[in-house]
Write an enzyme that holds these catalytic residues in place. Structure first.
Site, short mmCIF file in Angstrom:
data_model
loop_
_atom_site.label_atom_id
_atom_site.label_comp_id
_atom_site.label_asym_id
_atom_site.label_seq_id
_atom_site.Cartn_x
_atom_site.Cartn_y
_atom_site.Cartn_z
CG ASP A 1 -32.07 -12.14 10.46
OD1 ASP A 1 -32.26 -12.30 9.25
OD2 ASP A 1 -31.03 -12.46 11.05
CE LYS B 1 -34.48 -5.80 6.43
NZ LYS B 1 -33.98 -6.60 7.56
N GLY C 1 -32.56 -12.76 3.51
CA GLY C 1 -33.56 -13.82 3.42
C GLY C 1 -34.85 -13.27 3.98
CG HIS C 2 -36.49 -9.90 2.78
ND1 HIS C 2 -36.49 -8.84 1.94
CD2 HIS C 2 -35.55 -9.63 3.71
CE1 HIS C 2 -35.59 -7.95 2.35
NE2 HIS C 2 -35.00 -8.41 3.42
CD GLN D 1 -28.16 -7.39 4.02
OE1 GLN D 1 -28.07 -6.38 3.34
NE2 GLN D 1 -28.38 -8.56 3.49
CB SER E 1 -45.80 -8.32 13.11
OG SER E 1 -45.89 -9.65 12.69
N GLY F 1 -47.72 -12.43 14.45
CA GLY F 1 -47.58 -13.77 13.87
C GLY F 1 -47.04 -13.62 12.46
P1 IMP Z 1 -22.33 -10.99 4.44
O1 IMP Z 1 -23.37 -9.96 4.19
O2 IMP Z 1 -22.68 -12.35 3.93
O3 IMP Z 1 -20.97 -10.54 3.97
O4 IMP Z 1 -22.20 -11.18 6.04
C1 IMP Z 1 -21.72 -10.14 6.89
C2 IMP Z 1 -22.50 -10.11 8.19
O5 IMP Z 1 -23.83 -9.66 7.92
C3 IMP Z 1 -22.64 -11.46 8.89
O6 IMP Z 1 -22.67 -11.24 10.29
C4 IMP Z 1 -24.00 -11.94 8.43
O7 IMP Z 1 -24.58 -12.86 9.32
C5 IMP Z 1 -24.75 -10.63 8.40
N1 IMP Z 1 -25.91 -10.63 7.49
C6 IMP Z 1 -25.90 -10.45 6.15
N2 IMP Z 1 -27.14 -10.51 5.67
C7 IMP Z 1 -27.96 -10.68 6.71
C8 IMP Z 1 -29.37 -10.79 6.84
O8 IMP Z 1 -30.15 -10.68 5.89
N3 IMP Z 1 -29.83 -10.99 8.12
C9 IMP Z 1 -29.01 -11.06 9.20
N4 IMP Z 1 -27.69 -10.98 9.11
C10 IMP Z 1 -27.17 -10.79 7.88
#
Ligand code: IMP
Length: 424
Positions: free
Chosen positions: A12, A15, A39-40, A219, A408, A410
């Site tokens: 988060d 990116k 989630g980008h 991630q 960045s 905004g």
């Molecule tokens: P999983 O990837 O769904 O197995 O989750 C494992 C851990 O990674 C959890 O703490 C999620 O919240 C975190 N996580 C996975 N993808 C993201 C992301 O894109 N942003 C932030 N945290 C993530």
């Protein structure tokens, strides 16, 4: 020229916006790890999107997009996302799906619920862990299986029979039907069958021709399966070291590494977070920064910048430049804190531990610096930032021994400061 985008915190970091910006110049954008857990957030031509699987190149007609072998792909989610983007753009982006990328199936999500992984680790519940586990256990379904329905049915039947034996008490797993699963999967995958290819020569050729290839990470370093805050991590390699393996190309060809970091820290899911702010200032950052998960809508915990963790991420990712996001969110604060060391069992340490148990014992040692009152949302010129904001950025650069290339201010692409890379 090859560029890699790497998350420096717990995901988060923003990116999505940075990759969307850099993808303008790209001939090819390769997403190389994770799946729809990512989630980008991007604003394209004034419209906001939360993208989970498609590489950011999908917004530009000239950029080819590759979903590389390090990914786990949920085909119905990809189809929905592709339809949304094609409808927005009024043309269909060119994509390649690596034949050896793994496919997430409905039973992966079911297993995540049944095993309680979601609750224990705070996962995104998208079946990520079970899908990667099948890959390692050599019982996964890969993209190229979709090209051979007989082979696909055989593999699915084997997997389903294992699941039924292991989970006799689960009505959802007991009622799984190979034929139905294969039928649904093939129906969703139908528009993508021509895109399933050996991605290695496609990426290698683009690199050899000197094209602009952008490798888009999902991630962040602290969620890396091996080097993150285990077990509160995701199931893929999220660091630069993992990139080569995720695409099948030797690493030295990737000469520009952009480490993306937020101007403060956030974490979603469970696990230790030494600089978490537990009072109302945390709520303020959460609201001001709109810190709610793009994939799950969960509120993200907010905290001060953690230089100990960031130095660890620098060691893992070796960024050639940094992009600092959401600097505008800190406007209005009298003071800003930075954690330069931890107190651990009566001693001061500046070593970050990837062991969640050890990290949970660390107390942050803070230094306060001046904040700024001015609203800096949308500032595009570095010299127009308040002196305190510039001092904050310059301090980060000094501490992390890396130049800042982008700031960045905004969420929109226009709300960005491009700093010449040789400023520091
Ligand atoms: P999983 O990837 O769904 O197995 O989750 C494992 C851990 O990674 C959890 O703490 C999620 O919240 C975190 N996580 C996975 N993808 C993201 C992301 O894109 N942003 C932030 N945290 C993530």
């Amino acid at each position: 020229m090859a560029t890699a985008i790497l998350g420096m915190q717990w995901g988060d970091e923003g990116k999505g916006k940075i990759t969307h910006l850099l993808a303008r110049e790209a001939d090819m954008v390769v997403r190389y790890n994770g799946g729809p857990n990512a989630g980008h957030t991007v604003i394209d031509r004034g419209e906001k999107f939360g993208i989970h699987l498609l590489p950011m190149g999908c917004f530009y007609r000239d950029a080819r997009c590759v979903l590389a072998s390090g990914m786990v792909i949920d085909i119905p989610i990809l189809r929905e996302e592709y339809g949304l983007i094609a409808n927005h753009l009024k043309w269909e982006p060119e994509i390649v799906i690596a034949e050896n990328a793994h496919v997430i199936l409905p039973y992966h999500r079911l297993l995540e619920e049944l095993e309680g992984g979601g609750a224990r680790i705070g996962t995104t519940r998208r079946g990520i862990g079970p899908a990667y586990r099948d890959k390692v256990a050599r019982v996964g379904i890969r993209a190229d299986d979709l090209l051979y329905p007989v082979r696909l049915r055989k593999k699915l039947a084997q997997k389903i029979s294992i699941l039924k034996r292991a989970w006799p008490g689960s009505p959802e797993l007991s009622s799984l039907s190979t034929d139905l699963l294969a039928k649904d999967l093939l129906a969703s995958a139908e528009p993508f069958l021509g895109s399933i290819r050996n991605a290695i020569p496609i990426i290698a050729q683009a690199l050899n021709r000197g094209e602009n290839v952008l490798f888009e990470g999902a991630q962040g370093a602290l969620l890396d399966l091996d080097f993150g805050t285990y077990p509160f991590v995701t199931s893929s390699s999220t660091t630069f070291a993992g990139l080569g393996n995720a695409i099948g190309i030797p690493l030295p060809q990737i000469d520009c590494r952009v480490g993306v970091m937020k101007a403060y820290t956030t974490r979603v899911g469970r696990g230790p977070f030494p600089t978490r702010i537990t009072d109302k200032l945390g709520d303020f950052l959460q609201q001001a920064g709109n810190e709610f998960g793009v994939t799950t809508g969960r509120p993200r915990d907010c905290g001060w910048l953690d230089l100990v963790a960031l130095k660890y991420a620098v060691a893992l990712n070796d960024p050639t430049t940094l992009a600092i996001t959401k600097l505008d969110v800190l406007s209005g604060l009298d003071e800003i804190r930075m954690c330069g060391a931890y107190q651990l069992e009566g001693r001061e340490t500046n070593t970050f531990s990837g062991s969640a148990e050890q990290l949970a014992l660390c107390e942050p040692i803070y230094e306060s610096i001046s904040g700024w009152k001015e609203d800096i949302r949308g500032v595009t010129d570095y010299e127009s930032l308040p002196r305190a904001a510039r001092a904050y950025i310059e301090r980060i650069s000094q501490e992390l021994q890396a130049p800042i290339g982008i700031v960045s201010t905004g969420p929109s692409p226009e709300e960005t400061i491009n700093i010449s890379f040789d400023r520091y």
